[in-house]
Scaffold this motif. Sequence first.
Motif, PDB file in Angstrom:
ATOM      1  N   GLN A 107       1.930  71.290  87.714  1.00  0.00           N
ATOM      2  CA  GLN A 107       2.716  70.706  88.841  1.00  0.00           C
ATOM      3  C   GLN A 107       3.459  71.566  89.857  1.00  0.00           C
ATOM      4  O   GLN A 107       3.404  72.922  89.196  1.00  0.00           O
ATOM      5  N   MET A 127       0.400  63.761  93.719  1.00  0.00           N
ATOM      6  CA  MET A 127       1.215  63.522  92.674  1.00  0.00           C
ATOM      7  C   MET A 127       0.611  62.139  91.668  1.00  0.00           C
ATOM      8  O   MET A 127      -0.850  62.649  91.477  1.00  0.00           O
ATOM      9  N   PRO A 132       4.946  66.295  91.724  1.00  0.00           N
ATOM     10  CA  PRO A 132       3.167  67.016  92.698  1.00  0.00           C
ATOM     11  C   PRO A 132       3.277  68.190  92.334  1.00  0.00           C
ATOM     12  O   PRO A 132       3.505  68.456  91.449  1.00  0.00           O
TER      13      PRO A 132
END
Length: 140
Positions: A107, A127, A132
């Motif tokens: 992440q 994504m 993200p």
Amino acid sequence: MDIVKVRNKQQKDDAFYVRRVVFVDEQQVPLEIEMDEFDDTAIHFVGYEGNQPVAASRLRFVHGFGKLERICVTKENRGRSYGKQIIKSMEDVIREYAFDKAKLNAQTHAEAFYESLGYVTISDPFMDAGIPHVTMVKKL
């Protein structure tokens, strides 16, 4: 924290409990995305503080890499180096299986943490489960 490579149903249930708390409850990842077909064959890890599960992860071997996945620590136990400890345990197992490269999808908010452990970003942000991420690698 005591980290174990999962060897029985209770330990696996404990690892899944931590993943549900962090990813499903806290980060709102749908359960059907969080728990997937790779859970049956992956190597799972769970970290305990006393007898309470507080960290979890899983490891798979994909395309010459040890792939670190689902790394998580419960909110109240963050900042205690538990993430670093579980990653080191995973890297040790990667080496035991005679692999010398690790890969993970981080992440983006945790990218600097993984950089501090020697991981290098090799992708643009993308994504995954609405969050993200970037792909990172490390030579072990």
